[in-house]
Write a protein that holds these residues in place. Structure first.
Motif, PDB file in Angstrom:
ATOM      1  N   GLY A  58      -1.863 -15.599  -7.621  1.00 51.56           N
ATOM      2  CA  GLY A  58      -1.514 -16.445  -6.497  1.00 51.56           C
ATOM      3  C   GLY A  58      -0.329 -15.973  -5.689  1.00 51.56           C
ATOM      4  N   GLN A  59       0.174 -14.767  -6.009  1.00 49.71           N
ATOM      5  CA  GLN A  59       1.295 -14.240  -5.238  1.00 49.71           C
ATOM      6  C   GLN A  59       0.923 -12.897  -4.642  1.00 49.71           C
ATOM      7  OE1 GLN A  59       4.909 -14.127  -7.450  1.00 49.71           O
ATOM      8  NE2 GLN A  59       4.766 -16.279  -8.044  1.00 49.71           N
ATOM      9  N   LEU A  60       1.377 -12.685  -3.439  1.00 49.20           N
ATOM     10  CA  LEU A  60       1.168 -11.386  -2.808  1.00 49.20           C
ATOM     11  C   LEU A  60       2.173 -10.419  -3.414  1.00 49.20           C
ATOM     12  CD1 LEU A  60      -0.695 -10.377  -0.540  1.00 49.20           C
ATOM     13  CD2 LEU A  60       1.217 -10.628   1.009  1.00 49.20           C
ATOM     14  N   VAL A  61       1.684  -9.365  -4.084  1.00 50.88           N
ATOM     15  CA  VAL A  61       2.641  -8.467  -4.716  1.00 50.88           C
ATOM     16  C   VAL A  61       2.871  -7.213  -3.903  1.00 50.88           C
ATOM     17  CG1 VAL A  61       2.257  -9.312  -7.059  1.00 50.88           C
ATOM     18  CG2 VAL A  61       0.845  -7.461  -6.185  1.00 50.88           C
ATOM     19  N   GLU A  62       1.900  -6.841  -3.073  1.00 49.80           N
ATOM     20  CA  GLU A  62       2.097  -5.646  -2.269  1.00 49.80           C
ATOM     21  C   GLU A  62       1.245  -5.748  -1.017  1.00 49.80           C
ATOM     22  OE1 GLU A  62       1.577  -2.005  -4.331  1.00 49.80           O
ATOM     23  OE2 GLU A  62       2.119  -0.780  -2.605  1.00 49.80           O
ATOM     24  N   GLN A  63       1.760  -5.210   0.072  1.00 48.75           N
ATOM     25  CA  GLN A  63       0.991  -5.197   1.301  1.00 48.75           C
ATOM     26  C   GLN A  63       1.348  -3.961   2.099  1.00 48.75           C
ATOM     27  OE1 GLN A  63       0.578  -8.789   3.917  1.00 48.75           O
ATOM     28  NE2 GLN A  63       1.518  -7.419   5.384  1.00 48.75           N
ATOM     29  N   GLY A  64       0.341  -3.362   2.713  1.00 50.22           N
ATOM     30  CA  GLY A  64       0.594  -2.182   3.527  1.00 50.22           C
ATOM     31  C   GLY A  64      -0.709  -1.694   4.119  1.00 50.22           C
ATOM     32  N   THR A  65      -0.662  -0.568   4.794  1.00 52.12           N
ATOM     33  CA  THR A  65      -1.913  -0.039   5.321  1.00 52.12           C
ATOM     34  C   THR A  65      -2.799   0.367   4.152  1.00 52.12           C
ATOM     35  OG1 THR A  65      -1.053   2.197   5.407  1.00 52.12           O
ATOM     36  CG2 THR A  65      -0.781   0.850   7.384  1.00 52.12           C
ATOM     37  N   ALA A  66      -4.094   0.281   4.380  1.00 51.47           N
ATOM     38  CA  ALA A  66      -5.035   0.495   3.283  1.00 51.47           C
ATOM     39  C   ALA A  66      -4.849   1.874   2.673  1.00 51.47           C
ATOM     40  CB  ALA A  66      -6.465   0.328   3.798  1.00 51.47           C
ATOM     41  N   GLU A  67      -4.775   2.879   3.540  1.00 54.75           N
ATOM     42  CA  GLU A  67      -4.692   4.252   3.080  1.00 54.75           C
ATOM     43  C   GLU A  67      -3.458   4.450   2.187  1.00 54.75           C
ATOM     44  OE1 GLU A  67      -7.142   6.171   3.871  1.00 54.75           O
ATOM     45  OE2 GLU A  67      -6.386   7.932   2.815  1.00 54.75           O
ATOM     46  N   GLU A  68      -2.315   4.016   2.693  1.00 52.00           N
ATOM     47  CA  GLU A  68      -1.057   4.221   1.975  1.00 52.00           C
ATOM     48  C   GLU A  68      -1.015   3.440   0.671  1.00 52.00           C
ATOM     49  OE1 GLU A  68       3.135   4.067   3.519  1.00 52.00           O
ATOM     50  OE2 GLU A  68       1.969   3.869   5.374  1.00 52.00           O
ATOM     51  N   THR A  69      -1.401   2.177   0.747  1.00 53.85           N
ATOM     52  CA  THR A  69      -1.288   1.326  -0.420  1.00 53.85           C
ATOM     53  C   THR A  69      -2.143   1.857  -1.571  1.00 53.85           C
ATOM     54  OG1 THR A  69      -1.052  -0.487   1.105  1.00 53.85           O
ATOM     55  CG2 THR A  69      -1.422  -1.064  -1.191  1.00 53.85           C
ATOM     56  N   ILE A  70      -3.307   2.359  -1.221  1.00 50.54           N
ATOM     57  CA  ILE A  70      -4.194   2.765  -2.290  1.00 50.54           C
ATOM     58  C   ILE A  70      -3.924   4.201  -2.745  1.00 50.54           C
ATOM     59  CG2 ILE A  70      -6.623   3.222  -2.799  1.00 50.54           C
ATOM     60  CD1 ILE A  70      -7.064   0.542  -1.087  1.00 50.54           C
ATOM     61  N   MET A  71      -3.536   5.062  -1.816  1.00 51.04           N
ATOM     62  CA  MET A  71      -3.252   6.436  -2.212  1.00 51.04           C
ATOM     63  C   MET A  71      -1.877   6.550  -2.869  1.00 51.04           C
ATOM     64  SD  MET A  71      -5.997   7.685  -1.697  1.00 51.04           S
ATOM     65  CE  MET A  71      -5.710   9.372  -2.218  1.00 51.04           C
ATOM     66  N   ASN A  72      -0.978   5.685  -2.461  1.00 54.09           N
ATOM     67  CA  ASN A  72       0.376   5.774  -2.970  1.00 54.09           C
ATOM     68  C   ASN A  72       0.906   4.376  -3.298  1.00 54.09           C
ATOM     69  OD1 ASN A  72       2.971   6.588  -3.542  1.00 54.09           O
ATOM     70  ND2 ASN A  72       3.587   6.597  -1.384  1.00 54.09           N
ATOM     71  N   PRO A  73       0.373   3.771  -4.354  1.00 57.82           N
ATOM     72  CA  PRO A  73       0.754   2.382  -4.654  1.00 57.82           C
ATOM     73  C   PRO A  73       2.182   2.298  -5.160  1.00 57.82           C
ATOM     74  CG  PRO A  73      -0.633   3.257  -6.391  1.00 57.82           C
ATOM     75  CD  PRO A  73      -0.564   4.311  -5.336  1.00 57.82           C
ATOM     76  N   LEU A  74       2.831   1.208  -4.851  1.00 57.98           N
ATOM     77  CA  LEU A  74       4.200   1.024  -5.299  1.00 57.98           C
ATOM     78  C   LEU A  74       4.277   0.047  -6.466  1.00 57.98           C
ATOM     79  CD1 LEU A  74       6.037   0.840  -1.860  1.00 57.98           C
ATOM     80  CD2 LEU A  74       5.888   2.781  -3.429  1.00 57.98           C
ATOM     81  N   HIS A  75       3.657  -1.096  -6.298  1.00 59.42           N
ATOM     82  CA  HIS A  75       3.764  -2.146  -7.316  1.00 59.42           C
ATOM     83  C   HIS A  75       2.990  -1.760  -8.576  1.00 59.42           C
ATOM     84  CE1 HIS A  75       3.539  -6.085  -9.213  1.00 59.42           C
ATOM     85  NE2 HIS A  75       4.543  -6.446  -8.421  1.00 59.42           N
ATOM     86  N   PRO A  76       3.566  -1.990  -9.745  1.00 56.31           N
ATOM     87  CA  PRO A  76       2.873  -1.642 -10.994  1.00 56.31           C
ATOM     88  C   PRO A  76       1.471  -2.252 -11.096  1.00 56.31           C
ATOM     89  CG  PRO A  76       5.116  -2.349 -11.444  1.00 56.31           C
ATOM     90  CD  PRO A  76       4.910  -2.533  -9.977  1.00 56.31           C
TER      91      PRO A  76
END
Lengths: 318, 325
Positions: free
Chosen positions: B236-254
């Protein structure tokens, strides 16, 4: 996908023409249901019996048209002034004032159908509407309607109608029909309510809500077609109870004196003291009442099999 | 690049499902479906909402269209509050926001022909006469790939395949030409090939109608394929948000890393790229620590188990809710 016409023609022809003919879904469903129903022996017997009674009701106009002395209510055979057994002139014999029993029996079938089906229709109408509203709106509406239904449900129909007819004198047959209907809707309402509650959260209903459909539209366009088969099933059971109640009322002397029903015939046998003297008078209406209620019940049972796949599977395994 | 115009904003939206106490003991536990959830969707973009089952993805869509009331927070569409809209204003809102449901076998009324199904929104909103509606329905069926449309009009849902049904559902959603479309796991009941076709169709709809799409999915691959931006939802919490390409190729949140690890791959079944997941079980979270803490490998004791992280804006325009950043 097979297409009867070439693609270009089908797209050009906007009305009819290239369009495939499709039967409405409910007809298809009915035919599917009928195919299952036909395999059910009990259901087949029920339908045959119902057809017989319907035939009786249909030909009930013929005797009095052949000769006025066969009129079930007013026709009196001038040569007979006492109850006689079956003869060529009177197939089932006559009652104590010389009225033809066979034509009375036929007229009784007509009355049974009218009473049974009309009051069942009315109670289904009430029950389905109230059940759908209670099930869909929920919360307080549901609570109020269902407690009201409970109150009506626990009232003994026969007793209440007896008291009412004792208060207001002889009741017209239509008043009896409506009264039976008004006491018999709660059972239907309960079943329809639970069905509606399960339909309410189905995605197709939610899709309609999202599209902005009014509650009226959702209830009558989306939910009603889905509860209709169940309502029809309950109708057959309501027909049975309506016929029995009417017969009991008439036998107890609270029927409509202007109508020849099977219960009325039994009441006349009893009142004139022919109960054990004239089996040809006592038995036919009694047997008819049992058979017609049984026939409706059997039809209902078989319809239940069609609607509930679980019952059907057991049927196949056996 | 044009500056994005925000269309839908959700701020601090909370939804709690109350489980009733049963009569014979067994205390009811409230289930928090959304916990101060905030999100903005811009006009004309495809926003992917990713998360595991039960993370509250579907609740987001149900709250937006008002199938359920929110317990707190604010949802605005074009600056207007959408919660508790009534009458004509709600009708106007439904004209602009439509939903494609998850299960095409359940979302079509079996008693309605395809024409009746797709035409219904037009009837509800009183748009056009018979002839216009017929033409419009044909047009939209054609757009959604049901060609030639005339052959479908008088059919019933049970005569169609799952993919065709989903196309009908999309046609029904698009017939009013909404500005915002919610696709709630539209392909989870369909096979991979059909899914791909549906993605292409959604992309096509965005390009030709300029409709913004909230694409709810549990598949990161689908999100990357289709979306402009993605948001990752956990408990129920947004843990990460970003452009699709960046978020998936270079994820930040564990958690995003864990999701990517969970993706099946040919060959290297044992090898995990990130290895952030400590527990596969998902414990019921306590209120006062990071919801992901019990399962998080790189979690820092004394920080992550003592307070809840908030959404941080990073320089790259991404948002992440983790103490590691």
């Amino acid at each position: 996908m097979t297409q009867p016409f070439s693609t270009t023609q089908a797209t050009k022809d906007a009305f009819g023409g290239g369009t495939e003919r499709h039967v409405p879904y409910w007809i298809e469903r009915f035919l599917d249901g009928w195919a299952i129903y036909r395999k059910n022996v009990i259901g087949r017997i029920g339908v045959v019996l119902l057809c017989l009674f319907a035939l009786m009701a249909a030909v009930s106009y013929i005797p009095q048209w052949v000769n006025p002395i066969y009129n079930p209510m007013t026709g009196v055979d001038p040569q007979i002034s006492y109850s006689t057994g079956p003869s060529f002139r009177h197939w089932l014999g006559t009652d104590n004032i010389g009225r033809d029993l066979f034509s009375q029996l036929l007229a009784g079938a007509r009355v049974a159908f009218i009473v049974g089906i009309t009051s069942a229709l009315i109670s289904i109408l009430f029950g389905t509407t109230i059940g759908m509203v209670a099930g869909y709106y929920g919360k307080r509406t549901d609570l109020i309607l269902m407690r009201f239904a409970d109150m009506v449900m626990v009232m003994p129909t026969l007793l209440v109608v007896l008291i009412l007819s004792a208060l207001f004198g002889q009741l017209n047959i239509w008043v009896i029909v409506v009264m039976i209907a008004l006491f018999r809707w709660p059972g239907v309402a309960r079943v329809i309510r639970s069905q509606t509650m399960s339909l309410r959260h189905r995605p197709f209903v939610e899709a309609a809500i999202v599209a902005g459909a009014s509650r009226f539209r959702i209830l009558f366009r989306h939910i009603l077609p889905n509860v209709m088969p169940l309502a029809l099933l309950y109708m057959t059971f309501r027909v049975t109870s309506a016929i029995i109640i009417e017969a009991a009322l008439a036998f107890l002397g609270f029927g409509d004196p202007g109508t020849v029903s099977w219960g009325m015939m039994l009441q006349w046998v009893w009142k004139t003291g022919h109960m054990f003297q004239a089996p040809y008078w006592l038995l036919p209406p009694g047997i008819c009442i049992s058979l017609i209620t049984m026939a409706f019940y059997m039809t209902g049972r078989a319809m239940d099999d069609v609607l509930d796949p679980r019952l059907r599977e057991e049927e196949i395994k056996r | 690049m044009k500056t994005p115009v925000s269309m839908l904003t959700m701020s601090d939206v909370t939804k709690v499902y109350r489980v009733k106490d049963s009569l014979l003991g067994g205390a009811g536990r409230d289930v928090v479906a959304l916990d101060r959830f905030s999100m903005t969707i811009n006009a004309g973009e495809i926003y992917g909402l990713v998360g595991e089952s039960g993370s509250g993805k579907t609740t987001v869509s149900r709250l937006i269209v008002g199938l359920e009331p929110a317990d707190g927070g604010d949802i605005r569409f074009d600056g207007t509050k959408v919660m508790g809209l009534k009458g004509r204003r709600r009708k106007n809102f439904t004209k602009q926001v439509q939903v494609i449901f998850q299960d095409p076998y359940q979302s079509l009324n079996t008693h309605f022909s395809i024409f009746e199904t797709v035409c219904e929104p037009l009837v509800i909103h009183g748009i056009g006469d018979r002839q216009f509606r017929r033409a419009r329905v044909c047009e939209i069926l054609d757009t959604t790939g049901l060609t030639p449309p005339e052959t479908y009009l008088n059919r019933y849902p049970h005569q169609l395949s799952g993919g065709q049904r989903q196309r009908v559902a999309i046609a029904r959603a698009m017939v009013l030409e909404p500005r915002f479309l919610i696709a709630d796991e539209p392909t989870s009941m369909l096979d991979a090939l059909i899914s791909f076709q549906i993605f292409r169709l959604l992309n096509h709809l965005r390009e030709s109608f300029g409709v913004a799409i909230l694409f709810i999915t549990h598949s990161l691959a689908a999100a990357r394929n289709l979306c402009d931006r993605v948001g990752v939802l956990y408990r129920g919490q947004l843990v990460e948000q970003g452009t699709a390409e960046e978020t998936i190729m270079n994820p930040l949140h564990p958690y995003t890393k864990a999701l990517l690890d969970a993706h099946p791959r040919f060959g290297s079944s044992r090898q995990k790229a990130y290895g952030v997941l400590r527990e596969t079980e998902r414990p019921i979270p306590d209120v006062d620590h990071c919801p992901f803490y019990p399962r998080c490998n790189p979690a820092m004791d004394n920080i992550c188990n003592e307070s809840t992280p908030t959404l941080k804006y990073l320089d790259s325009g991404r948002k992440v809710s983790c103490f590691l950043f």
